[in-house]
Motif scaffolding. Structure first.
Motif, PDB file in Angstrom:
ATOM      1  N   ILE A 107      -2.179  -6.365  -3.321  1.00 21.51           N
ATOM      2  CA  ILE A 107      -3.466  -6.503  -3.650  1.00 21.51           C
ATOM      3  C   ILE A 107      -4.146  -6.643  -2.231  1.00 21.51           C
ATOM      4  O   ILE A 107      -5.348  -6.030  -2.061  1.00 21.51           O
ATOM      5  CB  ILE A 107      -3.648  -7.885  -4.431  1.00 21.51           C
ATOM      6  CG1 ILE A 107      -3.188  -8.264  -5.643  1.00 21.51           C
ATOM      7  CG2 ILE A 107      -5.151  -8.563  -4.031  1.00 21.51           C
ATOM      8  CD1 ILE A 107      -3.451  -9.339  -6.348  1.00 21.51           C
ATOM      9  N   PHE A 108      -3.481  -7.218  -1.001  1.00 24.89           N
ATOM     10  CA  PHE A 108      -4.308  -7.173   0.197  1.00 24.89           C
ATOM     11  C   PHE A 108      -4.302  -5.917   0.928  1.00 24.89           C
ATOM     12  O   PHE A 108      -5.030  -5.654   1.685  1.00 24.89           O
ATOM     13  CB  PHE A 108      -3.330  -8.170   1.061  1.00 24.89           C
ATOM     14  CG  PHE A 108      -3.264  -9.414   0.614  1.00 24.89           C
ATOM     15  CD1 PHE A 108      -4.514 -10.130   0.043  1.00 24.89           C
ATOM     16  CD2 PHE A 108      -2.060 -10.490   0.404  1.00 24.89           C
ATOM     17  CE1 PHE A 108      -4.626 -11.564  -0.285  1.00 24.89           C
ATOM     18  CE2 PHE A 108      -2.031 -11.733   0.025  1.00 24.89           C
ATOM     19  CZ  PHE A 108      -3.241 -12.219  -0.486  1.00 24.89           C
TER      20      PHE A 108
ATOM     21  N   MET B 290      -0.949 -12.977   8.971  1.00 25.46           N
ATOM     22  CA  MET B 290      -1.180 -12.591   7.808  1.00 25.46           C
ATOM     23  C   MET B 290      -2.529 -11.927   7.580  1.00 25.46           C
ATOM     24  O   MET B 290      -2.792 -10.936   6.972  1.00 25.46           O
ATOM     25  CB  MET B 290      -1.274 -13.737   6.748  1.00 25.46           C
ATOM     26  CG  MET B 290      -0.040 -14.176   6.680  1.00 25.46           C
ATOM     27  SD  MET B 290       0.092 -15.766   5.531  1.00 25.46           S
ATOM     28  CE  MET B 290       1.727 -16.342   5.345  1.00 25.46           C
ATOM     29  N   LEU B 291      -3.598 -12.309   8.468  1.00 23.88           N
ATOM     30  CA  LEU B 291      -4.828 -11.699   8.252  1.00 23.88           C
ATOM     31  C   LEU B 291      -4.823 -10.511   8.894  1.00 23.88           C
ATOM     32  O   LEU B 291      -5.700  -9.568   8.471  1.00 23.88           O
ATOM     33  CB  LEU B 291      -5.941 -12.536   9.113  1.00 23.88           C
ATOM     34  CG  LEU B 291      -6.333 -14.131   8.379  1.00 23.88           C
ATOM     35  CD1 LEU B 291      -7.367 -14.642   8.924  1.00 23.88           C
ATOM     36  CD2 LEU B 291      -6.355 -14.008   6.779  1.00 23.88           C
ATOM     37  N   ARG B 292      -4.175 -10.078   9.803  1.00 22.39           N
ATOM     38  CA  ARG B 292      -4.137  -8.852  10.460  1.00 22.39           C
ATOM     39  C   ARG B 292      -3.412  -7.813   9.611  1.00 22.39           C
ATOM     40  O   ARG B 292      -3.742  -7.088   9.575  1.00 22.39           O
ATOM     41  CB  ARG B 292      -3.228  -8.866  11.842  1.00 22.39           C
ATOM     42  CG  ARG B 292      -4.093  -9.454  12.952  1.00 22.39           C
ATOM     43  CD  ARG B 292      -3.468  -9.290  14.251  1.00 22.39           C
ATOM     44  NE  ARG B 292      -4.393  -9.772  15.448  1.00 22.39           N
ATOM     45  CZ  ARG B 292      -3.952 -10.952  15.932  1.00 22.39           C
ATOM     46  NH1 ARG B 292      -3.005 -11.924  15.235  1.00 22.39           N
ATOM     47  NH2 ARG B 292      -4.555 -11.317  17.006  1.00 22.39           N
ATOM     48  N   ALA B 293      -2.442  -8.274   8.747  1.00 25.86           N
ATOM     49  CA  ALA B 293      -1.761  -7.680   7.717  1.00 25.86           C
ATOM     50  C   ALA B 293      -2.601  -7.109   6.573  1.00 25.86           C
ATOM     51  O   ALA B 293      -2.745  -6.032   6.155  1.00 25.86           O
ATOM     52  CB  ALA B 293      -0.493  -8.219   7.224  1.00 25.86           C
ATOM     53  N   MET B 294      -3.675  -8.105   6.453  1.00 29.16           N
ATOM     54  CA  MET B 294      -4.555  -7.888   5.278  1.00 29.16           C
ATOM     55  C   MET B 294      -5.611  -6.730   5.765  1.00 29.16           C
ATOM     56  O   MET B 294      -5.989  -6.071   5.057  1.00 29.16           O
ATOM     57  CB  MET B 294      -5.081  -9.109   5.101  1.00 29.16           C
ATOM     58  CG  MET B 294      -5.958  -9.035   3.834  1.00 29.16           C
ATOM     59  SD  MET B 294      -7.014 -10.543   3.588  1.00 29.16           S
ATOM     60  CE  MET B 294      -5.841 -11.587   3.444  1.00 29.16           C
TER      61      MET B 294
ATOM     62  N   LEU C 168     -12.778 -10.467  -2.278  1.00 32.82           N
ATOM     63  CA  LEU C 168     -11.913 -10.706  -3.426  1.00 32.82           C
ATOM     64  C   LEU C 168     -10.314 -10.917  -2.546  1.00 32.82           C
ATOM     65  O   LEU C 168      -9.773 -11.817  -3.251  1.00 32.82           O
ATOM     66  CB  LEU C 168     -11.998  -9.436  -4.098  1.00 32.82           C
ATOM     67  CG  LEU C 168     -13.165  -9.194  -5.170  1.00 32.82           C
ATOM     68  CD1 LEU C 168     -12.689  -8.143  -5.945  1.00 32.82           C
ATOM     69  CD2 LEU C 168     -13.375 -10.366  -5.867  1.00 32.82           C
ATOM     70  N   LYS C 169     -10.116 -10.267  -1.831  1.00 31.34           N
ATOM     71  CA  LYS C 169      -8.734 -10.447  -0.930  1.00 31.34           C
ATOM     72  C   LYS C 169      -9.123 -11.878  -0.393  1.00 31.34           C
ATOM     73  O   LYS C 169      -7.780 -12.751  -0.352  1.00 31.34           O
ATOM     74  CB  LYS C 169      -8.515  -9.460   0.191  1.00 31.34           C
ATOM     75  CG  LYS C 169      -8.167  -7.955  -0.396  1.00 31.34           C
ATOM     76  CD  LYS C 169      -8.323  -7.060   0.873  1.00 31.34           C
ATOM     77  CE  LYS C 169      -7.978  -5.607   0.228  1.00 31.34           C
ATOM     78  NZ  LYS C 169      -7.981  -4.703   1.663  1.00 31.34           N
ATOM     79  N   THR C 170     -10.000 -12.263   0.286  1.00 34.42           N
ATOM     80  CA  THR C 170     -10.265 -13.645   0.797  1.00 34.42           C
ATOM     81  C   THR C 170      -9.750 -14.755  -0.121  1.00 34.42           C
ATOM     82  O   THR C 170      -9.187 -15.675  -0.076  1.00 34.42           O
ATOM     83  CB  THR C 170     -11.503 -13.580   1.512  1.00 34.42           C
ATOM     84  OG1 THR C 170     -11.543 -12.599   2.718  1.00 34.42           O
ATOM     85  CG2 THR C 170     -11.480 -15.259   2.041  1.00 34.42           C
ATOM     86  N   LYS C 171     -10.582 -14.548  -1.308  1.00 36.53           N
ATOM     87  CA  LYS C 171     -10.541 -15.371  -2.761  1.00 36.53           C
ATOM     88  C   LYS C 171      -8.950 -15.435  -2.948  1.00 36.53           C
ATOM     89  O   LYS C 171      -8.426 -16.719  -3.207  1.00 36.53           O
ATOM     90  CB  LYS C 171     -11.341 -14.873  -3.708  1.00 36.53           C
ATOM     91  CG  LYS C 171     -11.381 -16.143  -4.811  1.00 36.53           C
ATOM     92  CD  LYS C 171     -12.575 -15.616  -5.929  1.00 36.53           C
ATOM     93  CE  LYS C 171     -12.805 -16.696  -6.898  1.00 36.53           C
ATOM     94  NZ  LYS C 171     -13.661 -16.317  -7.738  1.00 36.53           N
ATOM     95  N   VAL C 172      -8.149 -14.248  -3.116  1.00 36.93           N
ATOM     96  CA  VAL C 172      -6.842 -14.455  -3.581  1.00 36.93           C
ATOM     97  C   VAL C 172      -6.063 -15.164  -2.420  1.00 36.93           C
ATOM     98  O   VAL C 172      -5.019 -16.048  -2.813  1.00 36.93           O
ATOM     99  CB  VAL C 172      -6.351 -12.970  -3.886  1.00 36.93           C
ATOM    100  CG1 VAL C 172      -4.855 -13.179  -4.000  1.00 36.93           C
ATOM    101  CG2 VAL C 172      -7.044 -12.377  -5.029  1.00 36.93           C
TER     102      VAL C 172
END
Length: 207
Positions: free
Chosen positions: A59-60, A105-109, A68-72
């Protein structure tokens, strides 16, 4: 009186011997005997957080909108990272480790790397994910107010000072903001809520 450790004998129930341990998992939370330390629990939360993130990696890494990614992330990963954090004795080191994990995690996203030299502020702007330090501090402040207003006579143990350099107790950060009479201050919900911002800022200012 001697300070030598008395050997512990296993407890026998039926034909089974119970293992003697200094920590165990109870209700998805690490319970550690002896001198209190939340480092093991934070390590465990980080491992579980990465496991949750990994399950959602498709998903990310997809092309769905970032909102939507942020919400997940905030509904499925952040709660795993911060589960039980209202009971932690917070330290700058623990908060820093949690923030480093969240940034990774945010960098990976966003599929960006440290070598890209994108500032943390820009990462937060792009993802708009709640800062984990802010979430943990708010949870703890809310929980402190809740237990201070309890009327059933129960009171969670906050830890005693030991010989040598004193460890950070659960209550220390609360007292720095609300004072030694913090339990009385918590009875006024409006006043207590007004102090929350100051408490949160002392943790969110950590790099």
């Amino acid at each position: 009186m001697s300070n030598a450790h008395v050997p512990l004998h296993p407890l026998i129930i039926g034909s089974s011997a119970l293992e003697i341990v200094d920590g165990y998992i109870y209700l998805e939370h690490t319970i550690q005997l002896g001198r209190s330390s939340f480092e093991k629990e934070v390590n465990r939360r980080i491992q579980l957080g990465w496991a949750a993130f990994g399950k959602l990696r498709n998903i990310f890494s997809s092309k769905i909108p970032q909102c939507l990614k942020t919400k997940v992330f905030e509904q499925c990963v952040l709660p795993v990272l911060t589960y039980g954090s209202e009971t932690w004795s917070l330290t700058m080191g623990l908060i820093r480790r949690l923030r480093i994990t969240q940034r990774a995690m945010l960098r990976a996203m966003l599929v960006v790397f440290l070598r890209d030299q994108i500032r943390n502020e820009e990462i937060r702007r792009r993802t708009r994910v709640t800062d984990i330090a802010q979430r943990v501090a708010k949870l703890k402040w809310k929980w402190a107010g809740h237990i201070a207003r309890r009327t059933d006579g129960r009171w969670p143990r906050t830890g005693k000072r030991s010989v040598g350099r004193p460890p950070m107790r659960w209550i220390d950060g609360i007292k720095r903001v609300a004072g030694s009479r913090w339990k009385q201050a918590a009875q006024d919900r409006g006043f207590w809520n007004s102090l929350q911002k100051t408490y949160v800022q002392q943790w969110t200012s950590i790099g």
